[in-house]
Design an enzyme around this catalytic site. Structure first.
Site, PDB file in Angstrom:
ATOM      1  N   GLU A  82       0.804  -1.222   0.000  1.00 25.67           N
ATOM      2  CA  GLU A  82       0.000   0.000   0.000  1.00 25.67           C
ATOM      3  C   GLU A  82       0.841   1.279   0.000  1.00 25.67           C
ATOM      4  O   GLU A  82       0.395   2.320   0.472  1.00 25.67           O
ATOM      5  CB  GLU A  82      -0.933   0.008   1.219  1.00 25.67           C
ATOM      6  CG  GLU A  82      -1.946  -1.111   1.196  1.00 25.67           C
ATOM      7  CD  GLU A  82      -3.038  -0.869   2.215  1.00 25.67           C
ATOM      8  OE1 GLU A  82      -4.121  -0.434   1.811  1.00 25.67           O
ATOM      9  OE2 GLU A  82      -2.792  -1.108   3.411  1.00 25.67           O
ATOM     10  N   HIS A 101      -0.423   5.278   7.915  1.00 20.36           N
ATOM     11  CA  HIS A 101      -1.558   4.425   7.563  1.00 20.36           C
ATOM     12  C   HIS A 101      -1.650   3.316   8.599  1.00 20.36           C
ATOM     13  O   HIS A 101      -0.649   2.656   8.884  1.00 20.36           O
ATOM     14  CB  HIS A 101      -1.389   3.824   6.167  1.00 20.36           C
ATOM     15  CG  HIS A 101      -2.381   2.732   5.913  1.00 20.36           C
ATOM     16  ND1 HIS A 101      -3.741   2.965   5.923  1.00 20.36           N
ATOM     17  CD2 HIS A 101      -2.234   1.399   5.695  1.00 20.36           C
ATOM     18  CE1 HIS A 101      -4.379   1.824   5.705  1.00 20.36           C
ATOM     19  NE2 HIS A 101      -3.484   0.856   5.574  1.00 20.36           N
ATOM     20  N   HIS A 103      -4.474   0.353  10.852  1.00 13.55           N
ATOM     21  CA  HIS A 103      -5.749  -0.335  11.025  1.00 13.55           C
ATOM     22  C   HIS A 103      -6.148  -0.229  12.494  1.00 13.55           C
ATOM     23  O   HIS A 103      -6.713  -1.157  13.060  1.00 13.55           O
ATOM     24  CB  HIS A 103      -5.619  -1.805  10.602  1.00 13.55           C
ATOM     25  CG  HIS A 103      -4.955  -2.000   9.272  1.00 13.55           C
ATOM     26  ND1 HIS A 103      -4.172  -3.085   8.965  1.00 13.55           N
ATOM     27  CD2 HIS A 103      -4.948  -1.215   8.154  1.00 13.55           C
ATOM     28  CE1 HIS A 103      -3.711  -2.968   7.721  1.00 13.55           C
ATOM     29  NE2 HIS A 103      -4.163  -1.846   7.210  1.00 13.55           N
ATOM     30  N   HIS A 173     -11.396  -1.066   6.662  1.00 12.02           N
ATOM     31  CA  HIS A 173      -9.951  -1.224   6.513  1.00 12.02           C
ATOM     32  C   HIS A 173      -9.187  -0.477   7.614  1.00 12.02           C
ATOM     33  O   HIS A 173      -8.535  -1.101   8.443  1.00 12.02           O
ATOM     34  CB  HIS A 173      -9.583  -0.716   5.107  1.00 12.02           C
ATOM     35  CG  HIS A 173      -8.134  -0.770   4.774  1.00 12.02           C
ATOM     36  ND1 HIS A 173      -7.651  -0.446   3.527  1.00 12.02           N
ATOM     37  CD2 HIS A 173      -7.045  -1.074   5.508  1.00 12.02           C
ATOM     38  CE1 HIS A 173      -6.336  -0.572   3.502  1.00 12.02           C
ATOM     39  NE2 HIS A 173      -5.939  -0.950   4.700  1.00 12.02           N
TER      40      HIS A 173
HETATM   41 ZN   LIG Z   1      -3.942  -1.091   5.173  1.00 12.05          ZN
END
Ligand SMILES: [Zn+2]
Length: 245
Positions: A82, A101, A103, A173
C-alpha cells in the site's frame, strides 16, 4: 548549528524509525500499518520502511521511494503493498510532510457505519474538525476487492477523499492521517485512535456534545505547540520496550 545534507537525511531516517516504534508501542499499528516522511532534500521522494512490522524497523530497513511509489533502488527487498497511499498523498498535498496508515482498532467501526462521523469530542482531537471523510473503495474497485490501496489509481482516489484534511477513514480497513511534520502525523495518529475510543464510549452514555469549529481550531493551534512533550515521552516508552535489533 544547522545540519548538512547527509545529516539531514540520516536524522530523518532516525526519526522515522522512532515514529515506527512509537506507533507500535502506542497501539496504532501492529504487524501492519506504515509511516512515511517526505525526503528532506528531494521533495518528490519519500522515506518508508521495507515491508515489515513497524515495531521491528531499524535504520537499515528504510528505503527511498519516488513520486510514483516505486523504490529508487531496484532489486531491493519486498516493499509495502500500500505504498501508493503515501506517494499519491505527497503528490496531491505539497503541505504534507508525513503520513501514517494504520488499522487502529477503535477507528475501524467509524469507517463501516453510516450516519456517525468520527468527530472531536475532546480537545486533543480538535484537528478532526467538522468530521472525518470515509473513503469507499467500492466506488473505484468494485465489490470484490481486497480493500487495499495497491496501485496509483486507488492511491489518487484516496488522496482525493482526504482532500485538504488531516485524516481519512477507509471503509472496512483503517485510516490514513497526515501532518506537516512527522511528529505531528504521529501525534494525530495516536489521538485519532484515542478520540475514536472516547467517542464510542460517549455515544453509549447519551447524545454527545462535539467541539465547535472554533474550539476545534483553537485546540489544534494550542496542541501544535505541545507535540514534542508527547513525542519524547512516547519515544522513551517505546525504547524501553523495543524489540527492534
Ligand atoms: Zn492497510
Amino acid at each position: 548549528m544547522s545540519e548538512n545534507a547527509p545529516e539531514k537525511v540520516s536524522s530523518a531516517i532516525r526519526e522515522l524509525v522512532h515514529a515506527n516504534h512509537i506507533l507500535f508501542d502506542q497501539g496504532v499499528v501492529d504487524g501492519f500499518g506504515h509511516v512515511s516522511v517526505r525526503h528532506p532534500l528531494q521533495p518528490d521522494r519519500f522515506l518508508l520502511s521495507r515491508s515489515m512490522a513497524p515495531g521491528l524497523v531499524t535504520e537499515k530497513d528504510v528505503l527511498v521511494f519516488d513520486h510514483d511509489g516505486a523504490p529508487v533502488e531496484t532489486g531491493g527487498p519486498a516493499v509495502y503493498l500500500e505504498r501508493f497511499i503515501h506517494s499519491e498523498i505527497y503528490r496531491k498535498r505539497p503541505d504534507v510532510v508525513a503520513a501514517v496508515h494504520s488499522h487502529s482498532p477503535a477507528v475501524v467501526p467509524f469507517s463501516a457505519v453510516t450516519g456517525t462521523k468520527l468527530r472531536p469530542i475532546f480537545h486533543m482531537c480538535g484537528f478532526l474538525g467538522a468530521g472525518t471523510p470515509v473513503f469507499e473503495i467500492r466506488d473505484y474497485a468494485g465489490t470484490g476487492s481486497d480493500l487495499l490501496i495497491s496501485d496509483n489509481r486507488l492511491g489518487a482516489a484516496l488522496a482525493e477523499s482526504l482532500d485538504r484534511g488531516p485524516a481519512v477513514l477507509m471503509r472496512g480497513h483503517g485510516s490514513t492521517v497526515v501532518g506537516s511534520t512527522l511528529r505531528q502525523a504521529v501525534f494525530r495518529a495516536v489521538y485519532t485512535e484515542v478520540g475514536a475510543r472516547l467517542q464510542t464510549e460517549a455515544m453509549k452514555l447519551g447524545p454527545v456534545t462535539y467541539l465547535t469549529e472554533g474550539e476545534a481550531l483553537a485546540t489544534t493551534n494550542t496542541n501544535n505547540t505541545q507535540i514534542d512533550r508527547a513525542w519524547y515521552l512516547w519515544l522513551k516508552a517505546a525504547e524501553k520496550r523495543s524489540m527492534a535489533t
